[in-house]
Design a protein around this motif. Structure first.
Motif, short mmCIF file in Angstrom:
data_model
loop_
_atom_site.label_atom_id
_atom_site.label_comp_id
_atom_site.label_asym_id
_atom_site.label_seq_id
_atom_site.Cartn_x
_atom_site.Cartn_y
_atom_site.Cartn_z
N HIS A 168 -54.26 -73.22 -59.43
CA HIS A 168 -54.35 -72.77 -58.28
C HIS A 168 -53.52 -71.33 -58.12
O HIS A 168 -53.76 -70.40 -57.57
CB HIS A 168 -53.91 -73.84 -57.10
CG HIS A 168 -53.64 -73.34 -55.84
ND1 HIS A 168 -54.39 -73.01 -54.99
CD2 HIS A 168 -52.51 -72.98 -54.92
CE1 HIS A 168 -54.20 -72.73 -53.67
NE2 HIS A 168 -52.73 -72.99 -53.78
N ILE A 169 -52.29 -71.60 -58.61
CA ILE A 169 -51.38 -70.39 -58.48
C ILE A 169 -51.99 -69.39 -59.18
O ILE A 169 -51.84 -68.04 -58.97
CB ILE A 169 -49.96 -70.93 -59.23
CG1 ILE A 169 -49.15 -71.78 -58.37
CG2 ILE A 169 -48.94 -69.59 -59.37
CD1 ILE A 169 -48.27 -72.52 -58.87
N ARG A 170 -52.53 -69.46 -60.56
CA ARG A 170 -53.07 -68.40 -61.25
C ARG A 170 -54.15 -67.70 -60.42
O ARG A 170 -54.57 -66.48 -60.56
CB ARG A 170 -53.57 -68.84 -62.70
CG ARG A 170 -53.64 -67.83 -63.72
CD ARG A 170 -54.08 -68.35 -64.94
NE ARG A 170 -53.12 -69.14 -65.68
CZ ARG A 170 -52.05 -68.98 -66.24
NH1 ARG A 170 -51.47 -67.61 -66.20
NH2 ARG A 170 -51.13 -69.87 -66.83
N ILE A 192 -45.91 -68.36 -52.48
CA ILE A 192 -46.38 -67.05 -53.64
C ILE A 192 -46.54 -65.98 -52.71
O ILE A 192 -46.17 -64.97 -52.96
CB ILE A 192 -47.51 -67.63 -54.09
CG1 ILE A 192 -47.25 -68.76 -55.14
CG2 ILE A 192 -48.01 -66.46 -55.33
CD1 ILE A 192 -46.51 -68.77 -56.42
N TYR A 215 -43.63 -73.96 -60.93
CA TYR A 215 -43.96 -74.71 -60.13
C TYR A 215 -43.16 -76.13 -60.45
O TYR A 215 -43.13 -76.74 -61.31
CB TYR A 215 -45.45 -75.09 -60.40
CG TYR A 215 -46.01 -76.32 -59.49
CD1 TYR A 215 -45.58 -76.34 -58.25
CD2 TYR A 215 -46.45 -77.47 -60.19
CE1 TYR A 215 -46.02 -77.25 -57.64
CE2 TYR A 215 -46.71 -78.68 -59.51
CZ TYR A 215 -46.46 -78.37 -57.91
OH TYR A 215 -46.81 -79.75 -57.26
N CYS A 271 -41.61 -72.50 -56.87
CA CYS A 271 -42.46 -72.83 -55.90
C CYS A 271 -42.61 -74.35 -55.96
O CYS A 271 -42.40 -74.98 -57.05
CB CYS A 271 -43.54 -71.98 -55.51
SG CYS A 271 -44.76 -72.11 -57.14
N VAL A 287 -47.84 -74.04 -51.37
CA VAL A 287 -47.49 -73.15 -52.42
C VAL A 287 -47.93 -71.75 -52.36
O VAL A 287 -47.40 -70.65 -52.55
CB VAL A 287 -48.07 -73.90 -53.79
CG1 VAL A 287 -47.91 -72.88 -55.08
CG2 VAL A 287 -47.01 -75.02 -54.09
N LYS A 288 -49.23 -71.88 -51.75
CA LYS A 288 -49.88 -70.35 -51.54
C LYS A 288 -48.86 -69.54 -50.57
O LYS A 288 -48.87 -68.51 -50.61
CB LYS A 288 -51.42 -70.58 -50.86
CG LYS A 288 -52.13 -69.40 -50.35
CD LYS A 288 -53.36 -69.82 -49.65
CE LYS A 288 -54.14 -68.19 -49.50
NZ LYS A 288 -55.21 -68.51 -48.75
N HIS A 291 -50.95 -75.43 -61.08
CA HIS A 291 -51.09 -74.09 -62.17
C HIS A 291 -52.32 -73.18 -61.99
O HIS A 291 -52.06 -71.89 -61.96
CB HIS A 291 -50.51 -74.59 -63.54
CG HIS A 291 -49.21 -74.99 -63.77
ND1 HIS A 291 -48.45 -74.53 -64.65
CD2 HIS A 291 -48.31 -75.77 -63.06
CE1 HIS A 291 -47.27 -74.83 -64.47
NE2 HIS A 291 -47.22 -75.87 -63.59
N ILE A 313 -46.81 -69.48 -66.19
CA ILE A 313 -46.46 -70.31 -65.18
C ILE A 313 -45.61 -71.55 -65.80
O ILE A 313 -46.45 -72.38 -66.53
CB ILE A 313 -47.52 -70.75 -64.49
CG1 ILE A 313 -48.46 -69.52 -63.97
CG2 ILE A 313 -47.16 -71.68 -63.07
CD1 ILE A 313 -49.88 -69.77 -63.18
N ILE A 370 -43.41 -67.55 -62.94
CA ILE A 370 -43.53 -68.32 -61.75
C ILE A 370 -43.18 -69.96 -62.28
O ILE A 370 -43.48 -70.26 -63.60
CB ILE A 370 -44.80 -68.40 -60.97
CG1 ILE A 370 -44.79 -67.21 -60.50
CG2 ILE A 370 -44.64 -69.66 -59.99
CD1 ILE A 370 -46.22 -67.10 -59.56
#
Ligand code: PGA
Length: 253
Positions: free
Chosen positions: A189-191, A147, A166, A127, A143-144, A187, A208, A164
């Motif tokens: 944010h993704i977590r 995902i 990034y 992503c 990115v949100k 990262h 990630i 994942i």
């Protein structure tokens, strides 16, 4: 336990002989017990590289894409099942080059993720935002969405088998790397997206990776960030000693 991973993405580089030489050179120079190493090769190399890494601890092979269909009249395509039968363990899914050049949409990626998991392979879902999206401050939203659309239909158990990566599009192959702070905040944010949907435990265990002009000279700083669990390495994975040095840089984190 969160797994540390360094994955190489050879893209469309190396003829058959040169690819096998690269894989052997990497294996010979490696002493890894601190992380998992993945070699993302073109389809042509996949079976032979899988044989090369088969008995090497912590080293695995990966395809760089698979078809969104299980089988049938799709000339030129390669299915997840075929990839599995070659001995590979991973598939890179949703690389920005696929999204950009082949208009790969999120819905297609969700199908590819499903087929990857159904065939007991581990998807490395890529992503990342474009330069324009970053400059207009849409990077977190982009990115949100990526995902959400690719992963949120999965069960908690399935999510345990996902990696994942990034990869900000503006950093791929450009020599421009995200700063460690930019990488860390994305990262994190993704977590937190994963945590909101699947719970803290699964988010904590998720690996990630960062990708985008990662090389020996910047890997240490990037890997020192607390939510970076390794890298997806393009250009620098084509040179065995650079790739090995990047892997070594992950040792202390
Ligand atoms: P790069 O590519 O390391 O050459 O920037 C990374 C990737 O596209 O996976």
């Amino acid at each position: 336990m969160r797994q540390k991973i360094v994955a190489g993405n050879w893209k469309m580089n190396k003829n058959y002989e040169d690819g096998l030489t690269l894989a052997k050179d990497v294996i010979e120079g490696l002493t890894v017990d601190h992380c998992t190493v993945v070699l993302g090769t073109p389809f042509i190399h996949l079976k032979a590289v899988s044989e090369i890494v088969k008995n090497v601890e912590n080293v695995y092979s990966s395809a760089q894409n698979c078809s969104s269909e299980p089988e049938g009249a799709y000339t030129g395509e390669v299915s997840a099942e075929m990839i599995k039968s070659s001995g590979a363990d991973y598939i890179i899914i949703g690389h920005s080059e696929w999204r950009a050049y082949f208009n790969e949409a999120d819905e297609v990626l969700a199908k590819k993720i499903d087929l990857t998991l159904q065939n007991n392979l581990i998807p490395i879902l890529c992503c990342g935002e474009t330069l324009e999206e970053r400059e207009t401050e849409q990077h977190f939203t982009t990115v949100k969405r990526q995902i959400n659309n690719a992963l949120f239909h999965l069960s908690e158990d399935q999510l345990k088998n996902i990696v994942i990566a990034y990869e900000p599009v503006w950093a791929i192959g450009t020599g421009k790397t995200a700063t460690p702070e930019q990488a860390q905040e994305m990262h994190q944010h993704i977590r937190s997206l994963i945590s909101d949907r699947f719970g803290d435990g699964i988010a904590d265990d998720l690996s990630i990776l960062y990708g985008g002009s990662c090389k020996p000279s910047n890997a240490t700083e990037l890997f020192s960030q607390k939510d970076l669990d390794g890298g997806l390495i393009g250009g620098a994975s084509l040179n065995a000693s650079d790739f090995i040095e990047i892997i070594a840089n992950l040792k202390d984190y």
